[in-house]
Motif scaffolding. Structure first.
Motif, PDB file in Angstrom:
ATOM      1  N   GLY A   1       7.147   5.135  16.040  1.00  0.00           N
ATOM      2  CA  GLY A   1       7.176   3.702  16.333  1.00  0.00           C
ATOM      3  C   GLY A   1       6.130   2.921  15.570  1.00  0.00           C
ATOM      4  N   ALA A   2       5.206   3.651  14.913  1.00  0.00           N
ATOM      5  CA  ALA A   2       4.181   2.971  14.119  1.00  0.00           C
ATOM      6  C   ALA A   2       3.677   3.893  13.026  1.00  0.00           C
ATOM      7  CB  ALA A   2       3.009   2.534  15.001  1.00  0.00           C
ATOM      8  N   VAL A   3       3.415   3.300  11.877  1.00  0.00           N
ATOM      9  CA  VAL A   3       2.736   3.992  10.776  1.00  0.00           C
ATOM     10  C   VAL A   3       1.358   3.345  10.663  1.00  0.00           C
ATOM     11  CG1 VAL A   3       2.677   4.296   8.266  1.00  0.00           C
ATOM     12  CG2 VAL A   3       4.849   4.532   9.504  1.00  0.00           C
ATOM     13  N   ILE A   4       0.305   4.171  10.739  1.00  0.00           N
ATOM     14  CA  ILE A   4      -1.047   3.618  10.560  1.00  0.00           C
ATOM     15  C   ILE A   4      -1.651   4.234   9.307  1.00  0.00           C
ATOM     16  CG2 ILE A   4      -3.310   3.231  11.577  1.00  0.00           C
ATOM     17  CD1 ILE A   4      -2.166   3.458  14.289  1.00  0.00           C
ATOM     18  N   VAL A   5      -2.115   3.367   8.406  1.00  0.00           N
ATOM     19  CA  VAL A   5      -2.668   3.824   7.131  1.00  0.00           C
ATOM     20  C   VAL A   5      -4.157   3.492   7.057  1.00  0.00           C
ATOM     21  CG1 VAL A   5      -2.570   3.620   4.610  1.00  0.00           C
ATOM     22  CG2 VAL A   5      -0.453   3.524   5.961  1.00  0.00           C
ATOM     23  N   GLY A   6      -4.949   4.524   6.817  1.00  0.00           N
ATOM     24  CA  GLY A   6      -6.387   4.359   6.599  1.00  0.00           C
ATOM     25  C   GLY A   6      -6.799   5.175   5.380  1.00  0.00           C
ATOM     26  N   MET A   7      -8.104   5.366   5.241  1.00  0.00           N
ATOM     27  CA  MET A   7      -8.624   6.172   4.133  1.00  0.00           C
ATOM     28  C   MET A   7      -8.181   7.624   4.325  1.00  0.00           C
ATOM     29  SD  MET A   7     -10.509   6.415   1.459  1.00  0.00           S
ATOM     30  CE  MET A   7     -11.577   7.539   0.572  1.00  0.00           C
ATOM     31  N   ASP A   8      -7.676   8.263   3.238  1.00  0.00           N
ATOM     32  CA  ASP A   8      -7.196   9.640   3.361  1.00  0.00           C
ATOM     33  C   ASP A   8      -7.359  10.360   2.032  1.00  0.00           C
ATOM     34  OD1 ASP A   8      -5.977  12.029   3.902  1.00  0.00           O
ATOM     35  OD2 ASP A   8      -4.107  11.168   4.644  1.00  0.00           O
ATOM     36  N   THR A   9      -8.358  11.232   1.970  1.00  0.00           N
ATOM     37  CA  THR A   9      -8.590  11.976   0.728  1.00  0.00           C
ATOM     38  C   THR A   9      -7.539  13.074   0.537  1.00  0.00           C
ATOM     39  OG1 THR A   9     -10.119  13.476   1.836  1.00  0.00           O
ATOM     40  CG2 THR A   9     -11.085  11.566   0.732  1.00  0.00           C
ATOM     41  N   GLN A  10      -6.655  13.243   1.524  1.00  0.00           N
ATOM     42  CA  GLN A  10      -5.580  14.231   1.387  1.00  0.00           C
ATOM     43  C   GLN A  10      -4.216  13.564   1.226  1.00  0.00           C
ATOM     44  OE1 GLN A  10      -6.134  17.663   4.185  1.00  0.00           O
ATOM     45  NE2 GLN A  10      -8.035  16.595   4.621  1.00  0.00           N
ATOM     46  N   LEU A  11      -4.237  12.319   0.769  1.00  0.00           N
ATOM     47  CA  LEU A  11      -2.978  11.627   0.493  1.00  0.00           C
ATOM     48  C   LEU A  11      -2.144  12.405  -0.518  1.00  0.00           C
ATOM     49  CD1 LEU A  11      -1.283   8.897   0.694  1.00  0.00           C
ATOM     50  CD2 LEU A  11      -2.425   8.287  -1.452  1.00  0.00           C
ATOM     51  N   THR A  12      -0.854  12.507  -0.261  1.00  0.00           N
ATOM     52  CA  THR A  12       0.089  13.050  -1.243  1.00  0.00           C
ATOM     53  C   THR A  12       1.268  12.078  -1.365  1.00  0.00           C
ATOM     54  OG1 THR A  12       1.352  14.233   0.442  1.00  0.00           O
ATOM     55  CG2 THR A  12      -0.428  15.459  -0.648  1.00  0.00           C
ATOM     56  N   PHE A  13       2.060  12.263  -2.424  1.00  0.00           N
ATOM     57  CA  PHE A  13       3.258  11.442  -2.577  1.00  0.00           C
ATOM     58  C   PHE A  13       4.205  11.679  -1.394  1.00  0.00           C
ATOM     59  CE2 PHE A  13       7.378  10.131  -4.206  1.00  0.00           C
ATOM     60  CZ  PHE A  13       7.055   8.927  -4.810  1.00  0.00           C
ATOM     61  N   GLN A  14       4.214  12.909  -0.900  1.00  0.00           N
ATOM     62  CA  GLN A  14       5.076  13.215   0.241  1.00  0.00           C
ATOM     63  C   GLN A  14       4.686  12.394   1.466  1.00  0.00           C
ATOM     64  OE1 GLN A  14       4.026  15.468  -1.887  1.00  0.00           O
ATOM     65  NE2 GLN A  14       5.818  16.648  -2.500  1.00  0.00           N
ATOM     66  N   LYS A  15       3.388  12.293   1.723  1.00  0.00           N
ATOM     67  CA  LYS A  15       2.931  11.490   2.872  1.00  0.00           C
ATOM     68  C   LYS A  15       3.302  10.023   2.678  1.00  0.00           C
ATOM     69  CE  LYS A  15      -1.281  13.770   4.580  1.00  0.00           C
ATOM     70  NZ  LYS A  15      -2.729  13.533   4.863  1.00  0.00           N
ATOM     71  N   ALA A  16       3.101   9.521   1.459  1.00  0.00           N
ATOM     72  CA  ALA A  16       3.431   8.118   1.179  1.00  0.00           C
ATOM     73  C   ALA A  16       4.931   7.881   1.363  1.00  0.00           C
ATOM     74  CB  ALA A  16       2.995   7.740  -0.235  1.00  0.00           C
ATOM     75  N   THR A  17       5.736   8.863   0.919  1.00  0.00           N
ATOM     76  CA  THR A  17       7.189   8.756   1.081  1.00  0.00           C
ATOM     77  C   THR A  17       7.572   8.732   2.558  1.00  0.00           C
ATOM     78  OG1 THR A  17       7.636   9.861  -1.013  1.00  0.00           O
ATOM     79  CG2 THR A  17       9.387   9.931   0.629  1.00  0.00           C
ATOM     80  N   TYR A  18       6.910   9.585   3.335  1.00  0.00           N
ATOM     81  CA  TYR A  18       7.206   9.647   4.780  1.00  0.00           C
ATOM     82  C   TYR A  18       6.911   8.284   5.421  1.00  0.00           C
ATOM     83  CZ  TYR A  18       7.876  12.122   9.212  1.00  0.00           C
ATOM     84  OH  TYR A  18       8.361  12.558  10.432  1.00  0.00           O
ATOM     85  N   ALA A  19       5.755   7.724   5.089  1.00  0.00           N
ATOM     86  CA  ALA A  19       5.379   6.410   5.635  1.00  0.00           C
ATOM     87  C   ALA A  19       6.381   5.344   5.189  1.00  0.00           C
ATOM     88  CB  ALA A  19       3.977   6.045   5.168  1.00  0.00           C
ATOM     89  N   HIS A  20       6.718   5.374   3.894  1.00  0.00           N
ATOM     90  CA  HIS A  20       7.677   4.413   3.315  1.00  0.00           C
ATOM     91  C   HIS A  20       9.012   4.483   4.058  1.00  0.00           C
ATOM     92  CE1 HIS A  20       9.868   2.447  -0.109  1.00  0.00           C
ATOM     93  NE2 HIS A  20      10.805   3.315   0.189  1.00  0.00           N
ATOM     94  N   MET A  21       9.508   5.702   4.266  1.00  0.00           N
ATOM     95  CA  MET A  21      10.817   5.853   4.918  1.00  0.00           C
ATOM     96  C   MET A  21      10.779   5.403   6.382  1.00  0.00           C
ATOM     97  SD  MET A  21      12.357   9.424   3.380  1.00  0.00           S
ATOM     98  CE  MET A  21      13.094   9.474   1.740  1.00  0.00           C
ATOM     99  N   CYS A  22       9.693   5.705   7.091  1.00  0.00           N
ATOM    100  CA  CYS A  22       9.578   5.248   8.489  1.00  0.00           C
ATOM    101  C   CYS A  22       9.670   3.721   8.552  1.00  0.00           C
ATOM    102  CB  CYS A  22       8.248   5.681   9.109  1.00  0.00           C
ATOM    103  SG  CYS A  22       8.127   7.446   9.407  1.00  0.00           S
TER     104      CYS A  22
END
Lengths: 302, 302
Positions: free
Chosen positions: B154-175
């Motif tokens: 029901g919510a995507v929360i984005v903060g600082m993340d030194t373990q960011l991957t394209f997969q995580k960004a895609t997951y957030a984008h799709m949600c």
């Protein structure tokens, strides 16, 4: 303010003079020649007519940075369209040719890339030394902040990369912030990347946006609607801009690209932009010409 | 246009009436109470004077989303500053309390986070179900485009993340793109993240920018200079905005935060912003008050 005040529809009265006024037809592909996996009816015949009957020069352009020209040529041919490798321009190839044109010192400087095989291959084919994989760092702030960059990097090029990590973004950020004169180049500004079922992924433009935000440095952008890719094409093929036409389906990328680059534009209505978006008070941008489909360029039967 | 037309300097004539007009002092920390690893001279005495001699309420605010309140309290105390856990507000805690205040349905909906331990812990402490690690997908477009999202997010929360991957960004984008009503929340908009030796990493704001660009959706932002974190503080501690002061060292974040949130502001000159930036024709934003250092709030000797 409209870039072009009024668009002319292609019809039987003006078709011959319109085609006669053009030597080189540059085509956007998806939405113009095919739609997803389906060829636009009459597209093959139209291209054959222009190429063989009229002797026109044909070029194909894509913003997609993940494919090499070879891969893109294969895709074009898979639709049954005649295509030669020198007729294909992609944003990764454009980035490599741009570096050549500005005399980037390829013997002494390297290029750090956030991108996929297509970008790496096009750069290597032009004899640029690239760094793509960086040492896999242990996750976490303590290790990321100890990233050591190669001070011989002279350009960072960012394109679509499904293997983006925070470490790669940090490496790019540090090169741009810490190496004097390091160029920041974006292959293309597309914010999202279309995939199957009408879904999208984050596009090259979204990765570029991350690095632009963190560094506060504006990139040099190669692909549509910026004009560097068109400049590369005009220069490499020694084309006369006045007799060159870009055919596309999107006002905000294709038609803006042609206008910004000083060539003529034809909007076809088989893709994204609709007739209702042009020739009215809200039009931000109008093409020089428009028509329903690329097949309208074939000689009429009546 | 200036937000506040003129800033008053704190001096011996107005100091008592200024301090008498405030019940709650909210402090930004780095640049105000300490600079990198060094305490500002007189900061401890000033806080003790305000807290114990005058009975003022003291609060501490940070935009940093990677730390829990507990971790941030430990840091404050490591400088010898008295600090209680309820006095500490971070952007991750603020995000959790914001979700409580809007009655986010924590029993039926989950939260997908791009962030580190601090964000996950603060959300879990408020009994939100979080998804942080997604299945490690095989690299490449073919697998990324097959990402399957949990439709109960029901919510995507984005903060600082030194373990960011394209997969995580895609997951957030799709949600955000595919789940109706899914919230997009940013802990803080800081474009870069300061580390040792004056260097920076890409900050939370740069990751937010990537997702905002790809989705074309503007996030709800918790931290400075947006006002949600201040709203959370005022509401939770039932503070009178007219008698609340924010003390900071940056015009564009701290002072804008106070102005946007409707409380008073005091700029100290021990950090980023300089005296030359206020009270002149180019000032975009002026604080209500300014002084050289937090220690100027101590009673004067003369």
């Amino acid at each position: 303010m409209n870039l072009i005040s009024y668009s002319s529809e292609i019809n039987n009265d003006n078709k011959k003079s319109f085609i006669d006024s053009i030597d080189t037809f540059i085509f956007d592909c998806d939405g113009v020649l095919w739609i997803a996996d389906t060829i636009v009816p009459g597209a093959i015949e139209t291209l054959n007519y222009l190429r063989h009957t009229l002797g026109k020069k044909i070029l194909f352009v894509t913003n997609n940075s993940t494919k090499t020209r070879q891969q893109f040529q294969d895709k074009i041919k898979s639709f049954g369209i005649e295509c030669f490798i020198d007729e294909v321009y992609g944003s990764s190839y454009g980035a490599a040719i741009y570096l050549n044109q500005i005399n980037f010192p390829k013997d002494s400087k390297k290029v750090f890339i956030i991108g996929e095989y297509g970008l790496e291959k096009e750069l290597n084919d032009q004899n640029f030394k690239t760094i793509k994989e960086i040492n896999k760092l242990k996750d976490g702030l303590d290790s990321v902040q100890n990233t050591v960059i190669d001070k011989d990097i002279g350009a960072v090029i960012v394109g679509m990369d499904t293997q983006l990590t925070f470490q790669k973004a940090t490496y790019a950020h540090m090169c741009i912030k810490e190496i004097e004169g390091c160029l920041f180049i974006a292959t293309n500004p597309d914010s999202s990347y279309p995939v199957k079922d009408g879904k999208t992924l984050p596009g090259a433009g979204s990765i570029v946006s991350m690095i632009q935000t963190s560094t506060q440095v504006k990139p040099i952008t190669i692909g549509k609607p910026e004009t560097l890719l068109l400049d590369v094409i005009l220069k490499k093929d020694n084309l006369d801009p006045k007799r060159t036409l870009f055919v596309g389906d999107r006002l905000d990328t294709d038609i803006a690209f042609a206008f910004n680059g000083g060539i003529k534009s034809l909007l076809v209505l088989t893709g994204i932009s609709q007739l209702s978006e042009i020739n009215n008070i809200d039009s931000k941008i109008n093409p020089n010409f428009y028509t329903n489909t690329i097949a309208d360029l074939l000689p009429s039967n009546n």
